[in-house]
Design an enzyme around this catalytic site. Structure first.
Site, PDB file in Angstrom:
ATOM      1  CB  SER A 141      71.843  59.232  38.452  1.00  0.00           C
ATOM      2  OG  SER A 141      70.623  60.320  38.697  1.00  0.00           O
ATOM      3  CE1 TYR A 154      72.224  59.767  33.107  1.00  0.00           C
ATOM      4  CE2 TYR A 154      70.567  59.937  35.112  1.00  0.00           C
ATOM      5  CZ  TYR A 154      71.826  60.177  34.656  1.00  0.00           C
ATOM      6  OH  TYR A 154      72.728  60.880  35.136  1.00  0.00           O
TER       7      TYR A 154
HETATM    8  P1  NAP Z   1      78.293  66.863  31.173  1.00  0.00           P
HETATM    9  O1  NAP Z   1      78.525  68.396  31.655  1.00  0.00           O
HETATM   10  O2  NAP Z   1      77.224  66.990  30.206  1.00  0.00           O
HETATM   11  O3  NAP Z   1      79.610  66.373  30.759  1.00  0.00           O
HETATM   12  C1  NAP Z   1      79.672  65.045  30.414  1.00  0.00           C
HETATM   13  C2  NAP Z   1      81.215  64.617  30.028  1.00  0.00           C
HETATM   14  O4  NAP Z   1      81.249  63.206  29.622  1.00  0.00           O
HETATM   15  C3  NAP Z   1      81.807  65.522  28.971  1.00  0.00           C
HETATM   16  O5  NAP Z   1      83.275  65.869  29.375  1.00  0.00           O
HETATM   17  C4  NAP Z   1      81.682  64.507  27.705  1.00  0.00           C
HETATM   18  O6  NAP Z   1      82.771  64.736  26.924  1.00  0.00           O
HETATM   19  C5  NAP Z   1      82.138  63.139  28.476  1.00  0.00           C
HETATM   20  N1  NAP Z   1      81.438  62.136  27.541  1.00  0.00           N
HETATM   21  C6  NAP Z   1      80.009  61.826  27.115  1.00  0.00           C
HETATM   22  N2  NAP Z   1      80.250  60.735  26.469  1.00  0.00           N
HETATM   23  C7  NAP Z   1      81.329  60.201  26.323  1.00  0.00           C
HETATM   24  C8  NAP Z   1      82.060  59.023  25.898  1.00  0.00           C
HETATM   25  N3  NAP Z   1      81.491  58.153  25.141  1.00  0.00           N
HETATM   26  N4  NAP Z   1      83.395  58.845  26.155  1.00  0.00           N
HETATM   27  C9  NAP Z   1      84.206  59.573  26.789  1.00  0.00           C
HETATM   28  N5  NAP Z   1      83.702  60.791  27.593  1.00  0.00           N
HETATM   29  C10 NAP Z   1      82.354  61.190  27.144  1.00  0.00           C
HETATM   30  O7  NAP Z   1      77.596  66.129  32.262  1.00  0.00           O
HETATM   31  P2  NAP Z   1      77.721  66.056  34.080  1.00  0.00           P
HETATM   32  O8  NAP Z   1      76.493  66.914  34.398  1.00  0.00           O
HETATM   33  O9  NAP Z   1      79.355  66.599  34.094  1.00  0.00           O
HETATM   34  O10 NAP Z   1      77.768  64.572  34.132  1.00  0.00           O
HETATM   35  C11 NAP Z   1      78.868  63.755  34.791  1.00  0.00           C
HETATM   36  C12 NAP Z   1      78.335  62.497  35.321  1.00  0.00           C
HETATM   37  O11 NAP Z   1      77.352  62.767  36.343  1.00  0.00           O
HETATM   38  C13 NAP Z   1      77.691  61.568  34.347  1.00  0.00           C
HETATM   39  O12 NAP Z   1      77.801  60.328  34.745  1.00  0.00           O
HETATM   40  C14 NAP Z   1      76.180  61.793  34.885  1.00  0.00           C
HETATM   41  O13 NAP Z   1      75.475  61.042  34.591  1.00  0.00           O
HETATM   42  C15 NAP Z   1      76.497  62.237  36.223  1.00  0.00           C
HETATM   43  N6  NAP Z   1      75.244  62.622  36.872  1.00  0.00           N
HETATM   44  C16 NAP Z   1      75.182  63.917  36.664  1.00  0.00           C
HETATM   45  C17 NAP Z   1      73.858  64.906  37.260  1.00  0.00           C
HETATM   46  C18 NAP Z   1      73.577  66.436  36.794  1.00  0.00           C
HETATM   47  O14 NAP Z   1      72.646  66.679  37.268  1.00  0.00           O
HETATM   48  N7  NAP Z   1      74.397  66.977  36.049  1.00  0.00           N
HETATM   49  C19 NAP Z   1      73.076  64.183  38.181  1.00  0.00           C
HETATM   50  C20 NAP Z   1      73.443  62.808  38.500  1.00  0.00           C
HETATM   51  C21 NAP Z   1      74.498  62.064  37.830  1.00  0.00           C
HETATM   52  P3  NAP Z   1      82.757  65.173  25.311  1.00  0.00           P
HETATM   53  O15 NAP Z   1      82.227  66.571  25.826  1.00  0.00           O
HETATM   54  O16 NAP Z   1      84.171  65.403  24.885  1.00  0.00           O
HETATM   55  O17 NAP Z   1      81.619  64.474  24.745  1.00  0.00           O
END
Ligand code: NAP
Length: 246
Positions: A141, A154
């Site tokens: 991130s 985080y």
């Molecule tokens: P999101 O919309 O909340 O989706 C998270 C995904 O991770 C969901 O499919 C969830 O599945 C899955 N997940 C959570 N815990 C899990 C586990 N223990 N085992 C397997 N799957 C799991 O999040 P996102 O924004 O797409 O984020 C994706 C990645 O990008 C993350 O690593 C996050 O840290 C990184 N990121 C995001 C942002 C942002 O602003 N969005 C910024 C920087 C980095 P379920 O629903 O089935 O639990």
């Protein structure tokens, strides 16, 4: 179609958010995709149906990336149904913004278990099971470069992911496997939006010189580049994708 006909990509946390868009992007590029999820079964199966209706090969696999046994089974099922894995995308993640002093032991463990241990679990399997010439894309991130208050645990867990990425890239010597991480800035998904006021969202959206939130597609296109042949000389890198935020 035989299971050898297409390359295989496993995307963790692909039921929703950025991971779901990565799965669609890679499917559209000809990958057979394994869509991992932990809880969102109906979202994952809806995505599988959508991809299959478009003529792509896709399966959904429930597995908690923090659990080593689940991760082994996830690799087994992917290999059995789609073939050996060429591309691993370690996208699964959670975010709870809270001052360090208020963090519980449970939340600390959950955050580190999903990001650091989850990435460790899949990399350990990938070490012996990924096809030569494969690609690994981990998720950090851009907050790692910002040291924002409320994000200490985080950020620390994502810093661990960056270290795993850089060392593991070297440990893959001789296999023609690249290992990189993307480090998104704020992206309009539930992970980012949940619990923030409209004002907080707008403040963060205005921070990058490009003055908007990221879209899942902005990140998926970079993952696609790192998963494809054009990025073959990019290895062991952390690629911040954030509109110039940091
Ligand atoms: P999101 O919309 O909340 O989706 C998270 C995904 O991770 C969901 O499919 C969830 O599945 C899955 N997940 C959570 N815990 C899990 C586990 N223990 N085992 C397997 N799957 C799991 O999040 P996102 O924004 O797409 O984020 C994706 C990645 O990008 C993350 O690593 C996050 O840290 C990184 N990121 C995001 C942002 C942002 O602003 N969005 C910024 C920087 C980095 P379920 O629903 O089935 O639990």
């Amino acid at each position: 179609m035989s299971i050898q006909d297409s390359k295989v990509a496993l995307v963790t946390g692909a039921s929703r958010g950025i991971g779901a868009v990565i799965a669609k992007q890679l499917a559209g590029e000809g990958f057979a995709v394994a869509i991992n999820y932990a809880n969102s079964a109906s979202e994952a199966s809806k995505l599988v149906v959508e991809l299959r209706q478009a003529g792509y090969r896709a399966i959904a696999i429930k597995a908690d990336v923090a659990n080593a046994e689940d991760v082994r089974r996830m690799f087994d099922e992917t290999e059995a149904q789609l073939g050996k894995i060429d591309v691993l995308v370690n996208n699964a993640g959670i975010l709870k913004v809270m001052p360090l002093a208020q963090h519980s032991d449970e939340l600390f463990e959950q955050t580190f278990n999903i990001h650091a241990r989850g990435t460790f679990n899949t990399l350990r399997e990938a070490a012996t099971r990924l096809n030569n010439g494969g690609r690994i894309i981990n998720f950090s991130s851009s907050t790692v470069g910002m040291n924002l208050p409320g994000y200490a645990v985080y950020i620390a867990s994502k810093a661990a992911v960056e270290s795993l990425t850089q060392v593991f890239a070297k440990e893959m010597r001789g296999r023609d496997i690249t290992v990189n991480a993307v480090a998104p800035g704020p992206v309009a998904t539930e992970l980012f939006l949940h619990g923030k006021s409209e004002e907080q969202i707008q403040t963060l959206a205005k921070m990058p010189p490009l003055e908007r939130l990221g879209r899942p597609e902005d990140i998926a296109r970079v993952v696609s580049f790192l998963a494809g042949p054009e990025s073959g000389w990019v290895n062991g890198q952390i690629l911040r994708v954030n509109g110039g935020l940091v």
